[in-house]
Design an enzyme around this catalytic site. Structure first.
Site, PDB file in Angstrom:
ATOM      1  N   LYS A  35     -28.179   0.811 -14.771  1.00 50.42           N
ATOM      2  CA  LYS A  35     -26.777   1.099 -15.071  1.00 50.42           C
ATOM      3  C   LYS A  35     -26.025  -0.223 -15.120  1.00 50.42           C
ATOM      4  CE  LYS A  35     -22.662   3.547 -13.550  1.00 50.42           C
ATOM      5  NZ  LYS A  35     -22.099   4.543 -12.634  1.00 50.42           N
ATOM      6  N   LYS A  59     -27.933   3.642 -18.828  1.00 46.04           N
ATOM      7  CA  LYS A  59     -26.522   3.890 -19.090  1.00 46.04           C
ATOM      8  C   LYS A  59     -25.752   2.587 -19.170  1.00 46.04           C
ATOM      9  CE  LYS A  59     -22.631   5.947 -16.692  1.00 46.04           C
ATOM     10  NZ  LYS A  59     -22.199   6.599 -15.490  1.00 46.04           N
TER      11      LYS A  59
HETATM   12  C1  PBG Z   1     -19.700   6.329 -11.366  1.00 48.40           C
HETATM   13  C2  PBG Z   1     -19.771   6.727 -12.781  1.00 48.40           C
HETATM   14  C3  PBG Z   1     -19.122   6.139 -13.876  1.00 48.40           C
HETATM   15  C4  PBG Z   1     -19.497   6.874 -14.997  1.00 48.40           C
HETATM   16  C5  PBG Z   1     -20.345   7.897 -14.574  1.00 48.40           C
HETATM   17  N1  PBG Z   1     -20.524   7.771 -13.190  1.00 48.40           N
HETATM   18  C6  PBG Z   1     -18.136   5.054 -13.933  1.00 48.40           C
HETATM   19  C7  PBG Z   1     -18.504   3.696 -13.511  1.00 48.40           C
HETATM   20  O1  PBG Z   1     -19.619   3.418 -13.115  1.00 48.40           O
HETATM   21  O2  PBG Z   1     -17.618   2.831 -13.552  1.00 48.40           O
HETATM   22  C8  PBG Z   1     -19.066   6.620 -16.392  1.00 48.40           C
HETATM   23  C9  PBG Z   1     -19.303   7.722 -17.367  1.00 48.40           C
HETATM   24  C10 PBG Z   1     -18.594   7.533 -18.639  1.00 48.40           C
HETATM   25  O3  PBG Z   1     -17.979   6.483 -18.907  1.00 48.40           O
HETATM   26  O4  PBG Z   1     -18.653   8.480 -19.453  1.00 48.40           O
HETATM   27  N2  PBG Z   1     -19.687   7.436 -10.530  1.00 48.40           N
END
Ligand code: PBG
Length: 327
Positions: free
Chosen positions: A200, A252
């Site tokens: 991520k 992601k």
């Molecule tokens: C963190 C989380 C995020 C997203 C999903 N889970 C935000 C981040 O890491 O800043 C982003 C999902 C999206 O942008 O659609 N719990």
């Protein structure tokens, strides 16, 4: 006609008609491999629109029920739930409160879904903390990895108890998969599966999500999420999560990290998913609203590309629309 060697091999033969193209397509989108992220807000009785994500809402508990029923009838593989609490604090108490919005929403969704689709929950503290970080902070204001693991363990038990079948570990703390697996097994939740957000990245494409969950974050998450420059490190994270017992790996965001997705898909012996995040959605919606791209083709192409790169399933805010179009 001049005299030169005519092509004998003509790939265009297989592109000649819609029927031929349909028959020879290497990648297809199927509703069973689509997962719809759903936001559920504590203090509302009506669904509320999210400005930066046209067509996406923060659900009330009531409208969540309908959304889950619709997702099941559309044949989606699952829904991923995110909670938007009314109150936040330093340790994200709402995340472990059995009556907290995400745990309530999970119970409701699980009852509504039955066996029709897989109800999944986001396991991260950022929606619940008043500083907006994915973990708890130490005295110096840094995200404390191991103290956060304690919170994730509690959160996992609350979510498993509420009926989540698959916990989405999105916090990017070191050792989070092993810590949560141990807590689940210790409490007898051997059947609750773990989706590890293995690779991520600290991405600008999460922008609209911050509005979707009313994020309190100032600053960024670069001390725990990965640097977008790093491909090899994505593999390292994936390898660690596999060793810690992840049931499914996630990459992601999707579109800017298709090389990482392809690498992880090559290496993994468990399913590999990708998250087409809020900014990817907003970007296509905004360009289409200006008439600059063909919306429906762009949506289809973007998800096809993610599957082609190696994803077995995709989290996408277009899951319902795609399922209606592709079956
Ligand atoms: C963190 C989380 C995020 C997203 C999903 N889970 C935000 C981040 O890491 O800043 C982003 C999902 C999206 O942008 O659609 N719990």
């Amino acid at each position: 006609m001049s005299d030169f060697p005519r092509p004998v091999i003509r790939p265009r033969r297989l592109r000649s008609t819609p029927a031929m193209r349909r028959l020879t397509a290497e990648t297809r989108i199927h509703s069973a491999q689509l997962i719809l992220p759903l936001f559920v807000r504590e203090d509302t009785s009506e669904p509320l629109p999210i400005q930066s994500m046209p067509g996406v809402v923060q659900h009330s508990i009531d409208s969540l029920k309908q959304a889950v029923t619709d997702a099941a009838s559309a044949g989606l593989g699952g829904v991923m739930l995110f909670g938007v609490p009314a109150a936040r604090d330093a340790i994200g108490s709402g995340a472990t409160d059995r009556e907290g919005i995400l745990n309530r929403a999970t119970r409701v969704a699980a009852a509504e879904a039955g066996d029709a689709l897989v109800v999944q929950s986001d396991l991260c503290l950022d929606e619940f903390t008043d500083h907006g970080h994915c973990g708890v902070l130490d005295a110096a204001g840094r995200v404390d990895n191991d103290a956060t693991l304690e919170r994730y363990r509690d959160m996992a038990l609350a979510q498993a108890e509420a009926g989540s079948a698959l916990l989405g570990l999105s916090g990017m703390m070191d050792g989070q998969v092993a810590a949560v697996r141990d807590a689940l097994d210790g409490a007898g939740y051997h059947g609750t599966a773990i989706l590890a957000y293995a690779a991520k990245y600290a991405s600008a494409f999460y922008g609209p999500f911050r509005e979707a969950v009313d994020s309190q974050l100032t600053g960024d998450r670069r001390t725990y999420q990965q640097d977008p420059a790093n491909r090899r490190e994505g593999l390292r994270e994936a390898t660690l999560d596999l060793a810690e017992g992840a049931d499914i790996l996630m990459v992601k965001p999707a579109m800017s990290f298709l090389d990482v997705l392809s690498d992880v898909a090559e290496l993994s012996d468990v399913p590999v998913w990708a998250y087409q995040v809020s900014g990817e959605y907003a970007m296509i919606e905004a360009a289409a609203a200006h008439g600059w791209i063909d919306r429906s083709r762009a949506v289809h192409e973007s998800v096809t590309g993610i599957l082609r790169a190696g994803a077995d399933a995709v989290l996408t805010y277009w899951a319902m629309e795609l399922a209606r179009n592709v079956g």
